[in-house]
Design an enzyme around this catalytic site. Structure first.
Site, PDB file in Angstrom:
ATOM      1  N   GLY A   1      34.692 -54.901   4.252  1.00  0.00           N
ATOM      2  CA  GLY A   1      35.067 -56.152   4.231  1.00  0.00           C
ATOM      3  C   GLY A   1      33.850 -57.256   4.378  1.00  0.00           C
ATOM      4  N   SER A   2      32.806 -56.670   4.010  1.00  0.00           N
ATOM      5  CA  SER A   2      31.664 -57.746   3.974  1.00  0.00           C
ATOM      6  C   SER A   2      31.425 -58.641   3.165  1.00  0.00           C
ATOM      7  CB  SER A   2      30.283 -56.823   4.079  1.00  0.00           C
ATOM      8  OG  SER A   2      30.016 -56.428   3.130  1.00  0.00           O
ATOM      9  N   ASN A   3      32.103 -58.282   2.144  1.00  0.00           N
ATOM     10  CA  ASN A   3      32.354 -59.564   0.966  1.00  0.00           C
ATOM     11  C   ASN A   3      33.268 -60.509   1.413  1.00  0.00           C
ATOM     12  OD1 ASN A   3      30.641 -59.206  -1.487  1.00  0.00           O
ATOM     13  ND2 ASN A   3      30.981 -57.071  -1.154  1.00  0.00           N
TER      14      ASN A   3
ATOM     15  N   MET B   1      39.884 -50.258  -3.335  1.00  0.00           N
ATOM     16  CA  MET B   1      39.795 -49.038  -3.803  1.00  0.00           C
ATOM     17  C   MET B   1      41.047 -48.708  -4.623  1.00  0.00           C
ATOM     18  SD  MET B   1      36.616 -48.698  -3.349  1.00  0.00           S
ATOM     19  CE  MET B   1      36.379 -47.183  -4.045  1.00  0.00           C
ATOM     20  N   ARG B   2      41.611 -49.348  -5.171  1.00  0.00           N
ATOM     21  CA  ARG B   2      43.002 -48.969  -5.945  1.00  0.00           C
ATOM     22  C   ARG B   2      43.202 -49.575  -7.236  1.00  0.00           C
ATOM     23  NH1 ARG B   2      45.670 -45.212  -4.271  1.00  0.00           N
ATOM     24  NH2 ARG B   2      47.461 -45.681  -5.175  1.00  0.00           N
TER      25      ARG B   2
ATOM     26  N   ASN C   1      37.094 -59.660  -9.550  1.00  0.00           N
ATOM     27  CA  ASN C   1      36.456 -58.136  -8.974  1.00  0.00           C
ATOM     28  C   ASN C   1      34.932 -58.407  -8.530  1.00  0.00           C
ATOM     29  OD1 ASN C   1      36.456 -55.585  -7.716  1.00  0.00           O
ATOM     30  ND2 ASN C   1      35.838 -54.849  -9.826  1.00  0.00           N
TER      31      ASN C   1
ATOM     32  N   HIS D   1      31.797 -56.053  -8.290  1.00  0.00           N
ATOM     33  CA  HIS D   1      31.185 -54.728  -8.506  1.00  0.00           C
ATOM     34  C   HIS D   1      29.701 -54.480  -8.351  1.00  0.00           C
ATOM     35  CE1 HIS D   1      31.568 -50.514 -10.272  1.00  0.00           C
ATOM     36  NE2 HIS D   1      30.451 -50.881 -10.836  1.00  0.00           N
TER      37      HIS D   1
HETATM   38  C1  GRF Z   1      30.911 -53.680  -2.410  1.00  0.00           C
HETATM   39  O1  GRF Z   1      29.957 -52.953  -2.901  1.00  0.00           O
HETATM   40  C2  GRF Z   1      31.769 -54.063  -3.752  1.00  0.00           C
HETATM   41  O2  GRF Z   1      30.958 -54.537  -4.919  1.00  0.00           O
HETATM   42  C3  GRF Z   1      32.505 -52.930  -4.232  1.00  0.00           C
HETATM   43  O3  GRF Z   1      32.742 -52.336  -2.880  1.00  0.00           O
HETATM   44  C4  GRF Z   1      31.873 -52.875  -1.774  1.00  0.00           C
HETATM   45  C5  GRF Z   1      32.879 -53.477  -0.870  1.00  0.00           C
HETATM   46  O4  GRF Z   1      31.998 -53.709   0.284  1.00  0.00           O
HETATM   47  N1  GRF Z   1      33.636 -53.126  -4.772  1.00  0.00           N
HETATM   48  P1  GRF Z   1      32.514 -54.738   1.334  1.00  0.00           P
HETATM   49  O5  GRF Z   1      33.947 -53.810   1.891  1.00  0.00           O
HETATM   50  O6  GRF Z   1      32.929 -56.063   0.997  1.00  0.00           O
HETATM   51  O7  GRF Z   1      31.786 -54.738   2.654  1.00  0.00           O
END
Ligand code: GRF
Length: 222
Positions: free
Chosen positions: A20-22, A98-99, A115, A117
């Site tokens: 969940g860093s994003n 991841m679904r 999304n 990516h």
């Molecule tokens: C990120 O690299 C994102 O692009 C991909 O999964 C990763 C998630 O990282 N879909 P985080 O959970 O946000 O740290």
């Protein structure tokens, strides 16, 4: 005069499966006042996901829905949609979710499922995008924020950011370099959506691929 400045904040629902860093980057941008949005709920299919802890720390409702408890992808997505609607969500962010999502979710939020990516799509969709990039031998890599469609990482591209691939890179080094750009790009794109500047154009007659048009930002009042 009223305008985007007076519009209510974008109401986000963020779906995570891991770190969940994003999500954290989005929460931080909101709390710094850089993103006019509210994270109304964070949902994970993994009860132990660190992303849920990040949500709780930010006092955002954190919901765990175990996909294995549902008989089909559609049934799981129905539960996700119900939770999103219960929190008034208008824009859904897949941030390391991841679904594979189904039309149940996509039709509930048309052109409002985003999304992120870790590749320059359409190159290297799916899992291990950074490893795919290294094995291919590309000299630049990056990340893409796109609207989600029924395919895997195939939806209309909103924005991309590029990073170099260095000679000595391993997957972890490249992952970290890309992730730093993800943390800038995702909040920026959500800001454009909050300002209603991001629109999908469809030329059905020409049978063309849908593409995104981003209208210019408002100039600060002089
Ligand atoms: C990120 O690299 C994102 O692009 C991909 O999964 C990763 C998630 O990282 N879909 P985080 O959970 O946000 O740290």
């Amino acid at each position: 005069m009223s305008g985007a400045v007076d519009a209510p904040p974008l109401v986000l629902g963020v779906l995570v499966s891991g770190s969940g860093s994003n999500l954290q980057a989005v929460l931080d941008a909101v709390s710094r006042g850089e993103l006019r949005a509210k994270v109304a709920v964070v949902i994970s299919n993994v009860a132990s996901a660190k992303g849920l802890d990040r949500a709780r720390a930010a006092r955002v409702p954190a919901v765990a829905l175990d996909h294995k408890a549902y008989g089909s992808r559609e049934a799981f997505d129905e539960a996700v949609v119900e939770a999103l609607r219960a929190h008034g969500v208008t824009c859904v962010v897949l941030a390391g979710f991841m679904r594979i999502v189904t039309p149940v979710l996509l039709d509930a939020f048309p052109d409002r499922v985003v999304n992120i990516h870790p590749s320059l799509l359409p190159a290297f969709p799916g899992v291990d995008a950074q490893g795919q990039a290294l094995r291919y031998g590309v000299r630049v890599a990056g990340c893409t924020v796109h609207f989600v469609d029924a395919g895997t990482d195939t939806g209309p591209i909103i924005a991309q950011a590029v990073v170099p691939v260095n000679e000595e890179d391993d997957v972890e080094a490249l992952r970290a370099r890309i992730l730093a750009r993800e943390h800038e790009l995702l909040p920026a794109v959500l800001g454009w959506i909050a300002e209603d500047r991001v629109h999908v154009e469809r030329d059905v007659a020409a049978n063309a691929r849908p593409r995104v048009r981003i209208s210019p930002g408002r100039r600060p009042a002089s």
